[in-house]
Design a protein around this motif. Structure first.
Motif, PDB file in Angstrom:
ATOM      1  N   GLY A 342       0.790  -1.224   0.000  1.00 43.67           N
ATOM      2  CA  GLY A 342       0.000   0.000   0.000  1.00 43.67           C
ATOM      3  C   GLY A 342       0.816   1.264   0.000  1.00 43.67           C
ATOM      4  O   GLY A 342       0.275   2.355  -0.196  1.00 43.67           O
ATOM      5  N   ASN A 343       2.132   1.147   0.219  1.00 39.90           N
ATOM      6  CA  ASN A 343       2.996   2.328   0.280  1.00 39.90           C
ATOM      7  C   ASN A 343       4.129   2.278  -0.743  1.00 39.90           C
ATOM      8  O   ASN A 343       5.147   2.961  -0.578  1.00 39.90           O
ATOM      9  N   ASP A 344       3.964   1.460  -1.756  1.00 44.12           N
ATOM     10  CA  ASP A 344       5.065   1.242  -2.710  1.00 44.12           C
ATOM     11  C   ASP A 344       4.590   1.413  -4.145  1.00 44.12           C
ATOM     12  O   ASP A 344       4.899   0.603  -5.015  1.00 44.12           O
ATOM     13  N   GLN A 345       3.849   2.487  -4.405  1.00 47.06           N
ATOM     14  CA  GLN A 345       3.267   2.695  -5.728  1.00 47.06           C
ATOM     15  C   GLN A 345       4.332   2.765  -6.812  1.00 47.06           C
ATOM     16  O   GLN A 345       4.197   2.143  -7.870  1.00 47.06           O
ATOM     17  N   ALA A 346       5.416   3.501  -6.570  1.00 46.02           N
ATOM     18  CA  ALA A 346       6.470   3.643  -7.585  1.00 46.02           C
ATOM     19  C   ALA A 346       7.089   2.290  -7.919  1.00 46.02           C
ATOM     20  O   ALA A 346       7.328   1.966  -9.101  1.00 46.02           O
ATOM     21  N   GLU A 347       7.340   1.483  -6.892  1.00 46.02           N
ATOM     22  CA  GLU A 347       7.927   0.166  -7.118  1.00 46.02           C
ATOM     23  C   GLU A 347       6.984  -0.738  -7.904  1.00 46.02           C
ATOM     24  O   GLU A 347       7.429  -1.496  -8.790  1.00 46.02           O
ATOM     25  N   GLN A 348       5.704  -0.649  -7.614  1.00 49.39           N
ATOM     26  CA  GLN A 348       4.734  -1.492  -8.320  1.00 49.39           C
ATOM     27  C   GLN A 348       4.611  -1.082  -9.787  1.00 49.39           C
ATOM     28  O   GLN A 348       4.501  -1.928 -10.673  1.00 49.39           O
ATOM     29  N   ILE A 349       4.657   0.215 -10.063  1.00 53.11           N
ATOM     30  CA  ILE A 349       4.592   0.689 -11.456  1.00 53.11           C
ATOM     31  C   ILE A 349       5.825   0.220 -12.225  1.00 53.11           C
ATOM     32  O   ILE A 349       5.724  -0.223 -13.383  1.00 53.11           O
ATOM     33  N   GLN A 350       6.980   0.284 -11.574  1.00 54.21           N
ATOM     34  CA  GLN A 350       8.195  -0.188 -12.232  1.00 54.21           C
ATOM     35  C   GLN A 350       8.113  -1.684 -12.496  1.00 54.21           C
ATOM     36  O   GLN A 350       8.526  -2.169 -13.571  1.00 54.21           O
ATOM     37  N   SER A 351       7.580  -2.429 -11.528  1.00 54.58           N
ATOM     38  CA  SER A 351       7.420  -3.865 -11.710  1.00 54.58           C
ATOM     39  C   SER A 351       6.499  -4.174 -12.878  1.00 54.58           C
ATOM     40  O   SER A 351       6.767  -5.082 -13.683  1.00 54.58           O
ATOM     41  N   LEU A 352       5.404  -3.410 -12.981  1.00 51.27           N
ATOM     42  CA  LEU A 352       4.461  -3.623 -14.095  1.00 51.27           C
ATOM     43  C   LEU A 352       5.142  -3.338 -15.437  1.00 51.27           C
ATOM     44  O   LEU A 352       4.997  -4.110 -16.402  1.00 51.27           O
ATOM     45  N   ALA A 419      -2.805  -0.265 -18.392  1.00 53.37           N
ATOM     46  CA  ALA A 419      -2.459  -1.056 -17.208  1.00 53.37           C
ATOM     47  C   ALA A 419      -1.861  -0.164 -16.129  1.00 53.37           C
ATOM     48  O   ALA A 419      -2.166  -0.305 -14.935  1.00 53.37           O
ATOM     49  N   THR A 420      -1.009   0.793 -16.545  1.00 56.31           N
ATOM     50  CA  THR A 420      -0.396   1.716 -15.584  1.00 56.31           C
ATOM     51  C   THR A 420      -1.458   2.603 -14.934  1.00 56.31           C
ATOM     52  O   THR A 420      -1.437   2.836 -13.716  1.00 56.31           O
ATOM     53  N   ASP A 421      -2.392   3.091 -15.764  1.00 58.61           N
ATOM     54  CA  ASP A 421      -3.481   3.921 -15.222  1.00 58.61           C
ATOM     55  C   ASP A 421      -4.329   3.131 -14.223  1.00 58.61           C
ATOM     56  O   ASP A 421      -4.723   3.654 -13.170  1.00 58.61           O
ATOM     57  N   ASN A 422      -4.608   1.880 -14.547  1.00 53.27           N
ATOM     58  CA  ASN A 422      -5.398   1.039 -13.634  1.00 53.27           C
ATOM     59  C   ASN A 422      -4.645   0.780 -12.329  1.00 53.27           C
ATOM     60  O   ASN A 422      -5.240   0.757 -11.250  1.00 53.27           O
ATOM     61  N   LEU A 423      -3.319   0.598 -12.448  1.00 50.89           N
ATOM     62  CA  LEU A 423      -2.513   0.389 -11.243  1.00 50.89           C
ATOM     63  C   LEU A 423      -2.523   1.639 -10.367  1.00 50.89           C
ATOM     64  O   LEU A 423      -2.657   1.566  -9.144  1.00 50.89           O
ATOM     65  N   ASN A 424      -2.362   2.816 -11.014  1.00 52.49           N
ATOM     66  CA  ASN A 424      -2.416   4.067 -10.262  1.00 52.49           C
ATOM     67  C   ASN A 424      -3.761   4.232  -9.560  1.00 52.49           C
ATOM     68  O   ASN A 424      -3.839   4.684  -8.418  1.00 52.49           O
ATOM     69  N   ALA A 425      -4.833   3.854 -10.272  1.00 53.42           N
ATOM     70  CA  ALA A 425      -6.175   3.988  -9.706  1.00 53.42           C
ATOM     71  C   ALA A 425      -6.354   3.080  -8.490  1.00 53.42           C
ATOM     72  O   ALA A 425      -6.866   3.506  -7.448  1.00 53.42           O
ATOM     73  N   VAL A 426      -5.912   1.831  -8.614  1.00 56.21           N
ATOM     74  CA  VAL A 426      -6.100   0.898  -7.505  1.00 56.21           C
ATOM     75  C   VAL A 426      -5.222   1.277  -6.322  1.00 56.21           C
ATOM     76  O   VAL A 426      -5.629   1.157  -5.152  1.00 56.21           O
ATOM     77  N   MET A 427      -4.013   1.784  -6.597  1.00 57.34           N
ATOM     78  CA  MET A 427      -3.144   2.216  -5.498  1.00 57.34           C
ATOM     79  C   MET A 427      -3.728   3.446  -4.799  1.00 57.34           C
ATOM     80  O   MET A 427      -3.621   3.587  -3.575  1.00 57.34           O
ATOM     81  N   GLY A 428      -4.356   4.335  -5.586  1.00 55.87           N
ATOM     82  CA  GLY A 428      -5.024   5.494  -4.987  1.00 55.87           C
ATOM     83  C   GLY A 428      -6.172   5.070  -4.081  1.00 55.87           C
ATOM     84  O   GLY A 428      -6.378   5.639  -3.000  1.00 55.87           O
ATOM     85  N   GLU A 429      -6.932   4.070  -4.526  1.00 58.63           N
ATOM     86  CA  GLU A 429      -8.060   3.589  -3.714  1.00 58.63           C
ATOM     87  C   GLU A 429      -7.570   2.854  -2.464  1.00 58.63           C
ATOM     88  O   GLU A 429      -8.210   2.927  -1.409  1.00 58.63           O
TER      89      GLU A 429
END
Length: 454
Positions: A342-352, A419-429
């Protein structure tokens, strides 16, 4: 007929104050109502009043005895209050002692609320000896609650069951979490559970009501309100109807969620049906009755004297909420899977992005339509010089594959962006979910503080 008798009794009681009703009129009314409701305790009480007014002591005595046989508890309470209303303290005390004989602290009746309502409204205060007797009785009940381990366990279980069956009227509307978080069910349950702290806080605040001013001017009206409560809310013959009303009230309070309402109703029924001691009675007054059924001061009294178990139940519930709180958020977007804290949005985007870069061929070209087209191409190509149809199929399948490949190459950047937009959205939620959780769980401290000072 029961309603008519109740209205008549209260009308007669009030009209005594101004001598408005003639003795003969009372007698005619009581006889007429008794004929249609001869099994109802209050009809005999009305006859007893009639006989008393008309100076027929033997008739009054017989009617009182029959009223007592029909319902000893209501009869003794009714005439205790009646005599208090008209300042006949010695007679009121005698009736109170008769009522006292019917009490068993390990199996108390719902009518006990009338005694408490009377006490809390200062009805016994005009006679210090009688008031002292009532205080000693109530103190004895509180001692029984505090000293009995079995009752203590029942009280804790009663409050825990109540909290567990609460239906939080909140909607889990995080669409991206629902779509892309594979453990969204865990988040939704936590979301609804943590919302209960605010519900419980509102419930406790609803009990914090100032008592009605108590003075000689409103003494009789206070007794009248209690008499109306006694004769209107506690009749066994109407119990089934009241149970149905209670069931439908549970459904309304649970916003139509029948399963949740039935669990709540069943818990209330079990509370009443198994060894209904004073502790369980107080819990029922506090959390299951509304103020139309039981005076709010009685509900407040019941809660005040069982609040230590309520606080323990809240602490236990909070422990379960914390234990169920998700520490990992399992994500699945397109062909990518990841686990976030829940606190690693940048890492998750890079992983994607790494996933899409490292799996381009498989993501773009390996799919069911392409595989089928490739198989068809190979098979038809082997027969291309044998038949014209095979040659046509070979050409079509080759064209289809070329079209699919070009489209996949063209759309791949857009696919990564989606996919990146969806990841950003889910991390925001997820961040919003965590903020909501912290905000609502903070209500627990306010809840316990409010309970302490209630």
């Amino acid at each position: 007929n029961h309603i008519a008798i109740r209205r008549t009794v209260m009308g007669v009681v009030r009209d005594f104050d101004i001598n408005l009703v003639r003795n003969s009129t009372i007698q005619e009314l009581s006889e007429e109502l008794w004929i249609t409701s001869s099994r109802y305790w209050l009809s005999y009480a009305l006859i007893a009043i009639t006989a008393w007014v008309n100076n027929y002591p033997d008739v009054a005595k017989n009617a009182l005895a029959e009223s007592g046989r029909k319902d000893a508890i209501k009869t003794t309470l009714f005439f205790c209050l009646m005599n208090l209303r008209f300042g006949r303290m010695d007679a009121a005390k005698k009736w109170f002692y008769e009522y006292f004989k019917t009490l068993d602290p390990t199996m108390l009746q719902q009518e006990t609320a009338i005694l408490l309502q009377s006490f809390l409204n200062g009805i016994f205060g005009k006679d210090k000896e009688l008031e002292h007797e009532v205080i000693e009785l109530i103190d004895e009940w509180i001692t029984i609650i505090n000293d009995n381990e079995e009752i203590s366990n029942e009280l804790l279980n009663g409050y825990e069951t109540y909290i567990a069956n609460l239906n939080a009227p909140v909607q889990f509307s995080y669409q991206s979490i629902l779509q892309y978080c594979t453990n969204s069910g865990q988040l939704e349950k936590t979301y609804k559970d943590v919302s209960k702290f605010e519900m419980l806080l509102e419930f406790v605040k609803s009990l914090d009501v100032e008592a009605e001013p108590q003075d000689d001017e409103n003494y009789k009206s206070r007794i009248d309100a209690i008499l109306i409560n006694l004769i209107s809310n506690y009749d066994a013959e109407e119990l089934e109807l009241k149970k149905q009303q209670e069931y439908y009230r549970c459904i309304v309070e649970n916003n139509g969620v029948v399963e949740q309402a039935e669990a709540q109703y069943q818990a209330m029924e079990e509370l009443q049906n198994t060894s209904f001691n004073i502790g369980k009675q107080m819990i029922k007054w506090a959390i299951y009755d509304d103020s139309d059924q039981t005076d709010v001061q009685v509900r407040k009294f019941g809660f005040q004297n069982t609040k230590s178990w309520f606080k323990s139940a809240v602490d236990n519930f909070d422990g379960k909420v914390q234990e169920a709180y998700p520490t990992e958020y399992k994500l699945h977007i397109d062909t990518w899977e990841g686990v976030s804290n829940g606190n690693d949005q940048a890492e998750q985007i890079q992983s994607l992005k790494n996933h899409f870069d490292n799996n381009k061929f498989q993501n773009m070209f390996v799919n069911t339509p392409n595989i089928l087209a490739a198989i068809l191409f190979v098979v038809s190509a082997g027969l291309a010089f044998a038949t014209l149809y095979a040659l046509i199929v070979t050409a079509l399948s080759a064209g289809f594959l070329v079209f699919r490949v070009l489209q996949a190459i063209k759309k791949y950047p857009l696919r990564i962006k989606a996919a990146t937009d969806n990841l950003n959205a889910v991390m925001g939620e997820i961040a919003e979910f965590k903020r909501y959780y912290d905000e609502k769980r903070a209500k627990k401290d306010e809840l316990l503080s409010t309970v302490e000072f209630l």
